[in-house]
Design a protein around this motif. Structure first.
Motif, mmCIF file in Angstrom:
data_model
loop_
_atom_site.group_PDB
_atom_site.id
_atom_site.type_symbol
_atom_site.label_atom_id
_atom_site.label_comp_id
_atom_site.label_asym_id
_atom_site.label_seq_id
_atom_site.Cartn_x
_atom_site.Cartn_y
_atom_site.Cartn_z
ATOM 1 N N LEU A 55 39.728 41.098 59.377
ATOM 2 C CA LEU A 55 40.415 42.114 60.440
ATOM 3 C C LEU A 55 40.791 43.560 59.616
ATOM 4 O O LEU A 55 39.688 44.107 60.767
ATOM 5 C CB LEU A 55 41.636 41.861 60.622
ATOM 6 N N THR A 56 39.939 44.243 58.232
ATOM 7 C CA THR A 56 40.347 45.291 57.222
ATOM 8 C C THR A 56 38.980 45.793 57.847
ATOM 9 O O THR A 56 38.407 46.681 58.175
ATOM 10 C CB THR A 56 40.578 44.706 56.576
ATOM 11 N N VAL A 57 37.997 44.521 57.251
ATOM 12 C CA VAL A 57 36.672 44.733 57.406
ATOM 13 C C VAL A 57 36.372 44.970 59.512
ATOM 14 O O VAL A 57 35.237 45.561 59.402
ATOM 15 C CB VAL A 57 35.769 43.329 56.761
ATOM 16 N N SER A 58 36.498 44.545 59.868
ATOM 17 C CA SER A 58 36.265 44.669 61.687
ATOM 18 C C SER A 58 36.319 45.391 62.234
ATOM 19 O O SER A 58 35.398 46.278 62.602
ATOM 20 C CB SER A 58 37.058 43.491 61.860
ATOM 21 N N ALA A 59 37.979 46.447 61.159
ATOM 22 C CA ALA A 59 38.193 47.625 62.005
ATOM 23 C C ALA A 59 37.613 49.579 61.871
ATOM 24 O O ALA A 59 37.149 49.577 62.242
ATOM 25 C CB ALA A 59 39.899 48.006 61.242
ATOM 26 N N VAL A 234 52.725 53.603 60.472
ATOM 27 C CA VAL A 234 52.075 52.743 60.255
ATOM 28 C C VAL A 234 53.003 51.967 58.826
ATOM 29 O O VAL A 234 53.446 51.019 58.917
ATOM 30 C CB VAL A 234 50.798 52.610 60.121
ATOM 31 N N SER A 235 53.158 53.293 57.774
ATOM 32 C CA SER A 235 54.009 52.708 56.716
ATOM 33 C C SER A 235 55.841 52.259 57.100
ATOM 34 O O SER A 235 55.862 51.444 56.384
ATOM 35 C CB SER A 235 54.187 53.798 55.868
ATOM 36 N N ILE A 236 55.944 52.958 57.741
ATOM 37 C CA ILE A 236 57.475 52.471 58.340
ATOM 38 C C ILE A 236 57.470 50.964 59.103
ATOM 39 O O ILE A 236 58.380 50.394 58.292
ATOM 40 C CB ILE A 236 58.273 53.321 59.302
ATOM 41 N N GLU A 237 56.722 50.761 60.108
ATOM 42 C CA GLU A 237 56.338 49.423 60.359
ATOM 43 C C GLU A 237 56.326 48.343 59.411
ATOM 44 O O GLU A 237 56.715 47.243 59.633
ATOM 45 C CB GLU A 237 55.145 49.583 61.097
ATOM 46 N N THR A 238 55.583 48.533 58.781
ATOM 47 C CA THR A 238 55.283 47.983 57.437
ATOM 48 C C THR A 238 56.323 47.643 56.227
ATOM 49 O O THR A 238 56.413 46.358 56.531
ATOM 50 C CB THR A 238 53.795 48.103 57.118
ATOM 51 N N ALA A 239 56.717 48.666 56.523
ATOM 52 C CA ALA A 239 57.355 49.003 55.402
ATOM 53 C C ALA A 239 58.904 48.384 55.024
ATOM 54 O O ALA A 239 59.179 47.944 54.398
ATOM 55 C CB ALA A 239 56.960 49.785 53.711
ATOM 56 N N LEU A 240 58.863 48.807 56.822
ATOM 57 C CA LEU A 240 61.121 49.252 56.751
ATOM 58 C C LEU A 240 61.195 47.503 56.545
ATOM 59 O O LEU A 240 62.566 46.660 55.689
ATOM 60 C CB LEU A 240 60.886 49.255 57.854
ATOM 61 N N PRO A 241 60.799 46.312 56.970
ATOM 62 C CA PRO A 241 61.553 45.250 57.238
ATOM 63 C C PRO A 241 61.074 44.604 55.680
ATOM 64 O O PRO A 241 62.364 43.485 54.532
ATOM 65 C CB PRO A 241 60.429 44.063 57.712
ATOM 66 N N THR A 364 46.415 52.913 55.461
ATOM 67 C CA THR A 364 47.728 52.557 54.944
ATOM 68 C C THR A 364 48.597 51.219 54.784
ATOM 69 O O THR A 364 48.807 51.261 53.817
ATOM 70 C CB THR A 364 48.228 52.960 56.446
ATOM 71 N N PRO A 365 48.357 50.315 55.366
ATOM 72 C CA PRO A 365 48.722 49.010 54.332
ATOM 73 C C PRO A 365 48.400 49.309 53.337
ATOM 74 O O PRO A 365 49.117 48.406 52.209
ATOM 75 C CB PRO A 365 48.330 47.891 55.388
ATOM 76 N N LEU A 366 47.273 49.266 52.138
ATOM 77 C CA LEU A 366 46.904 49.371 51.034
ATOM 78 C C LEU A 366 48.154 50.080 50.204
ATOM 79 O O LEU A 366 48.566 50.152 49.204
ATOM 80 C CB LEU A 366 46.040 49.473 50.704
ATOM 81 N N LEU A 379 57.344 55.289 47.918
ATOM 82 C CA LEU A 379 56.768 55.226 49.105
ATOM 83 C C LEU A 379 57.892 56.032 50.434
ATOM 84 O O LEU A 379 56.870 56.963 51.216
ATOM 85 C CB LEU A 379 57.007 54.351 50.054
ATOM 86 N N TRP A 380 59.122 56.629 50.177
ATOM 87 C CA TRP A 380 59.717 57.351 51.137
ATOM 88 C C TRP A 380 60.015 58.675 50.416
ATOM 89 O O TRP A 380 59.570 59.507 51.457
ATOM 90 C CB TRP A 380 61.345 56.622 50.769
ATOM 91 N N TRP A 381 59.306 58.768 49.027
ATOM 92 C CA TRP A 381 58.809 60.564 48.490
ATOM 93 C C TRP A 381 57.661 61.010 49.487
ATOM 94 O O TRP A 381 57.819 62.713 49.997
ATOM 95 C CB TRP A 381 59.593 60.211 47.345
#
Length: 426
Positions: A55-59, A234-241, A364-366, A379-381
């Motif tokens: 998926l990353t390569v495709s994007a 995107v970072s919040i969506e990925t990292a928050l949980p 961003t996921p990286l 990350l929060w900083w």
């Protein structure tokens, strides 16, 4: 309240089709996104790591094609491009059901990534054109309606898919089919919109200069601001949980409550809030909204030091503030992007913006995973610094616009004045 909402909504014969297409498309995405990895694994019978890499390569493969998409929007018009892109994406999702190896999967995923970026470039352009045609302008209202319906439809689709998957896990293969049907409905609704003639190209050296979005300083500032806010989202969506469940030890439902609150506020208040602030300079709104983004990273950094009840209250309050920032900043960014782009080159400019949004989305996921490994506070900083940088960027843009005396239509002046024109209902 209902009267106020009616006054905030866009007017025109094309509103039902435009709104219906947006809602149908977002319902399909809501069905797909929460269970996409499980759906792909059920189709391919391979590891999640392999699927994620594909998926990353495709994007990334889709990104170099976006300048050509912009040219198509300018040549044929956003409605025609949306009609083709939704049809192709519906066929691609249906095609997922037939693949059994990574090669065809990557091909289909490139098509999906490309058409999704195409729609995000063409939809604001379509809103702008329809608003100019049917209301004289008021494009902000059309774009606010689009964003509100997208969030509402996404929530409906995710909720429906969750209930169905809970009742029968075997229906995961139907995720692709359900998304394909919803996107096909969106394509049919786009077909009912009027075939609008694109703006005539302007000849000469000035026109060639305007054809290069990267030469427009004001537009590039807005693109950079949008990419910065996208990285935060995107970072919040990925990292928050991950942070709340593994780092803080909060119950899993905490993340669900926060994301539900975000979705509900975005769906309910996008149109009324856009109406209330439409006379405020968009660059001011982007800067103020960026500063409000800092509330949530700050609360997440403090979450581990709070008692459970205080932690939940602080996170809910911070998510509400963050969402208000998202509401005002995202709307103002769309207003600026469509106002700063020359009418005859709007597709190229918005595709240029999607190039950076797509790059931020892919990388961003990286950023999140590498910083979480070193400690979530880093990350929060970083996210707080990113929000502050966006606010400073918009402050600098306002000063530059105020210092320059530019002819009408030049980009710098638009940073100061770009906003939907008031209509008779305001």
């Amino acid at each position: 309240m209902l009267r106020s909402l009616r006054e905030a909504l866009p007017k025109g014969r094309s509103v039902p089709s435009f709104a219906g297409a947006t809602f149908a498309n977002s319902v399909g995405m809501g069905i797909y996104y929460p269970f996409s990895l499980l759906f792909f694994q059920s189709v391919l019978d391979t590891s999640l790591t392999g699927i994620g890499a594909a998926l990353t390569v495709s994007a990334l493969l889709a990104l170099p094609l976006l300048p050509y998409v912009g040219r198509l929007i300018d040549r044929f018009g956003p409605r025609q491009v949306l009609l083709v892109s939704t049809t192709v994406r519906a066929a691609a999702f249906a095609g997922y059901l037939l693949v059994d190896s990574l090669g065809p999967f990557v091909v289909l995923s490139v098509l999906v990534a490309l058409t999704m970026r195409t729609e995000q470039a063409a939809t604001p352009a379509l809103a702008k054109v329809l608003a100019e045609r049917e209301e004289g302008d008021a494009a902000g209202r059309w774009m606010a309606l689009s964003r509100a319906l997208f969030n509402a439809g996404f929530g409906v689709g995710a909720l429906a898919a969750g209930f169905v998957a809970s009742a029968s896990p075997e229906v995961l293969r139907g995720v692709g089919a359900g998304n394909a049907v919803c996107i096909a409905v969106a394509a049919l609704l786009y077909a009912t919109l009027p075939a609008l003639r694109p703006a005539a190209p302007v000849a000469g050296a000035a026109a060639r200069e305007r054809a290069r979005p990267w030469r427009s300083g004001p537009f590039c500032r807005v693109v950079a601001a949008g990419a910065g806010l996208w990285i935060i989202a995107v970072s919040i969506e990925t990292a928050l949980p991950v942070h709340l469940v593994r780092g803080v030890g909060a119950p899993a439902w905490t993340a669900s409550v926060l994301f539900t609150l975000n979705t509900v506020l975005l769906a309910v208040f996008q149109v009324p809030l856009a109406h209330r602030v439409e006379r405020v300079r968009p660059a001011v709104l982007v800067g103020a909204g960026a500063l409000l983004h800092i509330a949530l990273p700050g609360a997440l950094a403090a979450a581990g030091h709070l008692a459970p009840t205080a932690r939940t209250v602080a996170l809910v309050a911070a998510m509400a503030v963050y969402t208000v920032g998202e509401l005002v900043a995202s709307q103002a960014l769309l207003t600026l992007l469509t106002a700063l782009a020359p009418q005859e080159r709007r597709g190229a400019y918005l595709a240029f913006n999607q190039l950076f949004i797509g790059l931020a989305n892919a990388l961003t996921p990286l950023l999140v995973t590498s910083t979480l490994d070193r400690g979530a506070d880093l990350l929060w900083w970083l996210l707080s610094g990113c929000a502050l940088a966006v606010a400073v960027l918009m402050t600098g843009a306002l000063r530059a616009a105020a210092a320059e005396r530019t002819p009408p239509g030049d980009g710098a002046g638009e940073l100061r004045s770009a906003r939907p024109e008031p209509t008779a209902t305001t």
